[in-house]
Design a protein around this motif. Sequence first.
Motif, PDB file in Angstrom:
ATOM      1  N   SER A 132      -5.776   3.573 -11.369  1.00 18.03           N
ATOM      2  CA  SER A 132      -5.768   4.773 -10.532  1.00 18.03           C
ATOM      3  C   SER A 132      -4.732   5.760 -11.029  1.00 18.03           C
ATOM      4  CB  SER A 132      -5.465   4.399  -9.078  1.00 18.03           C
ATOM      5  OG  SER A 132      -4.187   3.810  -8.979  1.00 18.03           O
ATOM      6  N   PRO A 133      -5.006   7.071 -10.887  1.00 14.50           N
ATOM      7  CA  PRO A 133      -4.074   8.093 -11.353  1.00 14.50           C
ATOM      8  C   PRO A 133      -2.980   8.405 -10.339  1.00 14.50           C
ATOM      9  CG  PRO A 133      -6.065   9.132 -10.555  1.00 14.50           C
ATOM     10  CD  PRO A 133      -6.284   7.653 -10.419  1.00 14.50           C
ATOM     11  N   GLY A 134      -2.455   7.396  -9.677  1.00 18.55           N
ATOM     12  CA  GLY A 134      -1.426   7.618  -8.672  1.00 18.55           C
ATOM     13  C   GLY A 134      -0.082   7.937  -9.292  1.00 18.55           C
ATOM     14  N   ASP A 135       0.897   8.146  -8.427  1.00 18.23           N
ATOM     15  CA  ASP A 135       2.240   8.493  -8.859  1.00 18.23           C
ATOM     16  C   ASP A 135       2.912   7.264  -9.460  1.00 18.23           C
ATOM     17  OD1 ASP A 135       4.743   9.458  -9.279  1.00 18.23           O
ATOM     18  OD2 ASP A 135       5.096  10.127  -7.235  1.00 18.23           O
ATOM     19  N   VAL A 136       3.186   7.326 -10.769  1.00 10.09           N
ATOM     20  CA  VAL A 136       3.802   6.188 -11.450  1.00 10.09           C
ATOM     21  C   VAL A 136       5.227   5.976 -10.955  1.00 10.09           C
ATOM     22  CG1 VAL A 136       4.549   5.316 -13.683  1.00 10.09           C
ATOM     23  CG2 VAL A 136       2.350   6.444 -13.482  1.00 10.09           C
ATOM     24  N   MET A 137       5.938   7.058 -10.704  1.00 13.68           N
ATOM     25  CA  MET A 137       7.307   6.949 -10.212  1.00 13.68           C
ATOM     26  C   MET A 137       7.344   6.177  -8.895  1.00 13.68           C
ATOM     27  SD  MET A 137       9.399   8.499 -12.319  1.00 13.68           S
ATOM     28  CE  MET A 137       9.744   9.924 -13.353  1.00 13.68           C
ATOM     29  N   LEU A 138       6.410   6.496  -7.995  1.00 12.60           N
ATOM     30  CA  LEU A 138       6.358   5.807  -6.707  1.00 12.60           C
ATOM     31  C   LEU A 138       6.032   4.335  -6.897  1.00 12.60           C
ATOM     32  CD1 LEU A 138       6.409   5.895  -3.627  1.00 12.60           C
ATOM     33  CD2 LEU A 138       3.986   6.574  -3.677  1.00 12.60           C
ATOM     34  N   LEU A 139       5.126   4.030  -7.818  1.00 18.08           N
ATOM     35  CA  LEU A 139       4.761   2.645  -8.099  1.00 18.08           C
ATOM     36  C   LEU A 139       5.955   1.850  -8.599  1.00 18.08           C
ATOM     37  CD1 LEU A 139       2.662   0.373  -8.495  1.00 18.08           C
ATOM     38  CD2 LEU A 139       2.213   1.320 -10.756  1.00 18.08           C
ATOM     39  N   VAL A 140       6.709   2.444  -9.525  1.00 11.26           N
ATOM     40  CA  VAL A 140       7.872   1.754 -10.080  1.00 11.26           C
ATOM     41  C   VAL A 140       8.934   1.553  -9.008  1.00 11.26           C
ATOM     42  CG1 VAL A 140       9.771   1.964 -11.722  1.00 11.26           C
ATOM     43  CG2 VAL A 140       7.445   2.518 -12.436  1.00 11.26           C
ATOM     44  N   PHE A 219       2.380  -7.406  -9.691  1.00  9.79           N
ATOM     45  CA  PHE A 219       2.794  -6.236  -8.923  1.00  9.79           C
ATOM     46  C   PHE A 219       1.595  -5.408  -8.461  1.00  9.79           C
ATOM     47  CE2 PHE A 219       6.434  -7.078 -11.826  1.00  9.79           C
ATOM     48  CZ  PHE A 219       7.286  -7.552 -10.837  1.00  9.79           C
ATOM     49  N   THR A 220       0.478  -5.496  -9.185  1.00 13.98           N
ATOM     50  CA  THR A 220      -0.729  -4.810  -8.741  1.00 13.98           C
ATOM     51  C   THR A 220      -1.201  -5.368  -7.404  1.00 13.98           C
ATOM     52  OG1 THR A 220      -1.393  -4.482 -11.042  1.00 13.98           O
ATOM     53  CG2 THR A 220      -3.080  -4.188  -9.373  1.00 13.98           C
ATOM     54  N   VAL A 221      -1.199  -6.695  -7.286  1.00 15.13           N
ATOM     55  CA  VAL A 221      -1.617  -7.332  -6.043  1.00 15.13           C
ATOM     56  C   VAL A 221      -0.603  -7.062  -4.936  1.00 15.13           C
ATOM     57  CG1 VAL A 221      -2.136  -9.542  -4.938  1.00 15.13           C
ATOM     58  CG2 VAL A 221      -2.869  -9.121  -7.286  1.00 15.13           C
ATOM     59  N   LEU A 222       0.682  -7.160  -5.258  1.00 17.90           N
ATOM     60  CA  LEU A 222       1.708  -6.956  -4.240  1.00 17.90           C
ATOM     61  C   LEU A 222       1.698  -5.532  -3.695  1.00 17.90           C
ATOM     62  CD1 LEU A 222       4.692  -8.962  -5.812  1.00 17.90           C
ATOM     63  CD2 LEU A 222       3.135  -9.679  -4.000  1.00 17.90           C
ATOM     64  N   THR A 223       1.553  -4.548  -4.577  1.00 20.30           N
ATOM     65  CA  THR A 223       1.491  -3.164  -4.105  1.00 20.30           C
ATOM     66  C   THR A 223       0.199  -2.901  -3.337  1.00 20.30           C
ATOM     67  OG1 THR A 223       0.619  -2.518  -6.287  1.00 20.30           O
ATOM     68  CG2 THR A 223       2.974  -2.222  -5.906  1.00 20.30           C
ATOM     69  N   ASP A 224      -0.874  -3.584  -3.722  1.00 19.04           N
ATOM     70  CA  ASP A 224      -2.131  -3.462  -2.981  1.00 19.04           C
ATOM     71  C   ASP A 224      -1.967  -4.022  -1.570  1.00 19.04           C
ATOM     72  OD1 ASP A 224      -4.748  -2.761  -2.560  1.00 19.04           O
ATOM     73  OD2 ASP A 224      -5.598  -4.511  -3.552  1.00 19.04           O
ATOM     74  N   LEU A 225      -1.305  -5.168  -1.450  1.00 20.35           N
ATOM     75  CA  LEU A 225      -1.024  -5.738  -0.133  1.00 20.35           C
ATOM     76  C   LEU A 225      -0.119  -4.818   0.681  1.00 20.35           C
ATOM     77  CD1 LEU A 225      -0.438  -9.483  -1.108  1.00 20.35           C
ATOM     78  CD2 LEU A 225      -2.279  -8.628   0.342  1.00 20.35           C
ATOM     79  N   TRP A 226       0.839  -4.187   0.003  1.00 26.02           N
ATOM     80  CA  TRP A 226       1.751  -3.265   0.670  1.00 26.02           C
ATOM     81  C   TRP A 226       0.987  -2.071   1.254  1.00 26.02           C
ATOM     82  CZ3 TRP A 226       7.223  -2.179  -1.582  1.00 26.02           C
ATOM     83  CH2 TRP A 226       7.940  -1.325  -0.747  1.00 26.02           C
ATOM     84  N   ARG A 227       0.044  -1.544   0.473  1.00 25.61           N
ATOM     85  CA  ARG A 227      -0.668  -0.347   0.920  1.00 25.61           C
ATOM     86  C   ARG A 227      -1.740  -0.667   1.962  1.00 25.61           C
ATOM     87  NH1 ARG A 227      -0.722   1.134  -4.777  1.00 25.61           N
ATOM     88  NH2 ARG A 227      -2.826   0.252  -4.861  1.00 25.61           N
ATOM     89  N   GLN A 228      -2.517  -1.727   1.726  1.00 28.22           N
ATOM     90  CA  GLN A 228      -3.672  -1.986   2.582  1.00 28.22           C
ATOM     91  C   GLN A 228      -3.317  -2.780   3.828  1.00 28.22           C
ATOM     92  OE1 GLN A 228      -6.254  -0.368   1.919  1.00 28.22           O
ATOM     93  NE2 GLN A 228      -5.838   0.210  -0.203  1.00 28.22           N
ATOM     94  N   ARG A 229      -2.523  -3.829   3.640  1.00 30.79           N
ATOM     95  CA  ARG A 229      -2.070  -4.691   4.740  1.00 30.79           C
ATOM     96  C   ARG A 229      -3.232  -5.428   5.435  1.00 30.79           C
ATOM     97  NH1 ARG A 229       3.269  -3.216   5.659  1.00 30.79           N
ATOM     98  NH2 ARG A 229       3.837  -1.181   4.811  1.00 30.79           N
ATOM     99  N   ARG A 230      -4.442  -5.310   4.912  1.00 33.11           N
ATOM    100  CA  ARG A 230      -5.586  -6.051   5.432  1.00 33.11           C
ATOM    101  C   ARG A 230      -6.365  -6.636   4.260  1.00 33.11           C
ATOM    102  NH1 ARG A 230      -9.036  -2.525   9.543  1.00 33.11           N
ATOM    103  NH2 ARG A 230     -10.242  -4.469   9.459  1.00 33.11           N
ATOM    104  N   LEU A 231      -6.688  -7.923   4.350  1.00 32.17           N
ATOM    105  CA  LEU A 231      -7.346  -8.595   3.242  1.00 32.17           C
ATOM    106  C   LEU A 231      -8.707  -7.991   2.927  1.00 32.17           C
ATOM    107  CD1 LEU A 231      -6.515 -12.330   4.076  1.00 32.17           C
ATOM    108  CD2 LEU A 231      -5.391 -10.845   2.419  1.00 32.17           C
ATOM    109  N   SER A 232      -9.406  -7.513   3.958  1.00 31.70           N
ATOM    110  CA  SER A 232     -10.754  -6.985   3.744  1.00 31.70           C
ATOM    111  C   SER A 232     -10.757  -5.701   2.913  1.00 31.70           C
ATOM    112  CB  SER A 232     -11.434  -6.725   5.083  1.00 31.70           C
ATOM    113  OG  SER A 232     -10.686  -5.791   5.858  1.00 31.70           O
TER     114      SER A 232
END
Length: 456
Positions: A132-140, A219-232
């Motif tokens: 995804s073309p998201g903010d790399v700074m925010l991701l780091v 970190f891809t999975v962890l940030t995904d869990l951080w953003r979505q907070r729902r497994l579905s």
Amino acid sequence: MRSWLPGLRARVNLKARLRHTWRYSPPTILSGGFLLLIAVGTALFATPFASHQGMTFWEALFTATASITVTGMSLVDPASDLTLFGQLLVMVLFHLGGLGLMTFAVLTVMALGGRLGLKGQRVVREAMDQASPGDVMLLVRRVALLALCLEVSGAAVLATVWVPAMGWTEGLWMSFFHAASAFNNAGVSLLPDGLAPWAATPLITLVITGLFITGGLGFTVLTDLWRQRRLSKLSLHSKLTLTGTLILAVGAWLLIMAFEWTNGTTLAAVDSGSRPWLAWFVAVVPRSAGFSVVDMSSLYAPSVLLVMFLIFIGGGSNSTASGIKVSTFMVVVLATRAFLTGRRRPTAFRRTVSLDSVFRAYTVVVLSMLMVMLGCFLLVILEPEMKPMDVLFEGFSAFGTAGLSRGITEDLSKPSQAILMVLMFAGRIGPLALAFSLARPRAVKLRYVEDQVQIG
């Protein structure tokens, strides 16, 4: 005014150098960065400040390589041979190797008040496996903050056990070092007997295994869990990684208990109530964590083969773990299932896996097998007097940066130890990234007529 000029010039020069590096591909930057850090680490370990008795160049090189590739193998004892400076150096290196060079490069740019251009963001995004073309700074920032929070939280819990047992100074240092070592899947312990005396302690087992499993998710999975907070709502990659991690962990746990329950030198060495905790540690530690809690040379043959299989798979993509990665393994399984059931494309969780992912997964598996087999083949030739199982285990452990050993690392010849260092480097960089850094991939515009090849 003049006193500020040298510092200002240094900042400008560093910014210019960082911008210059974005011209290279992510695999090339990653490989070159690791080699540079190995050289710097070797020079620092060779100084009299890093160890009590002094290290030879070869010991310093092996220690630096094992530290930056987050492999627990060592020719020296970190607990007794390294000084506080040497231990701090090990921790800095496995942070750089575990969290990723790109993460620290971006943090350096941010500390200098700079910003990444479009090319720099693209390189970092590719290196961190972000489509995804998201903010790399925010991701780091999220990656760094998450790592810090987990390591501090883990250290705080470990301190409740180790501070009363060791005192405030030593207890806090041991707690933070082992929390950081676990999250980064480094497997380095400063305790005299390692974590073996504590492996059957539920709190220590849960914290240490929880940290290296979390760090090994990616970190891809962890940030995904951080953003979505729902497994579905998680991405297909996150769902496959979490599902694969759960299946491998629980399956290995049950198999280790079945294989080793009556082994008097492993699980049966403790009471029956502690055996499930010890079995859990043994089952999940091969996933690149590296902490040795039982004598690996005492495991029964089925358990050894299972551990080698787990080492080869490793942890999640873009994580502190190595191996072919769980998502790669899951994609290969799904693609095989699709072929056997007559489907043209593999599917999971109501999503279709892209053909590019399937090709990449099979390529990673093939390249990894070729690297491991070649390394093990050379090790067997160079060490004819050692048991083949011990040598093969050493090769798999080095490639998976698991750091587990059957007690032969120090007895190997220098050529064999050199092969282990190459396997550590290749395993941490990743076979695909290493191949791309050595080769020059080009888009092929010419298409040929398809033809059939007999398979199987």
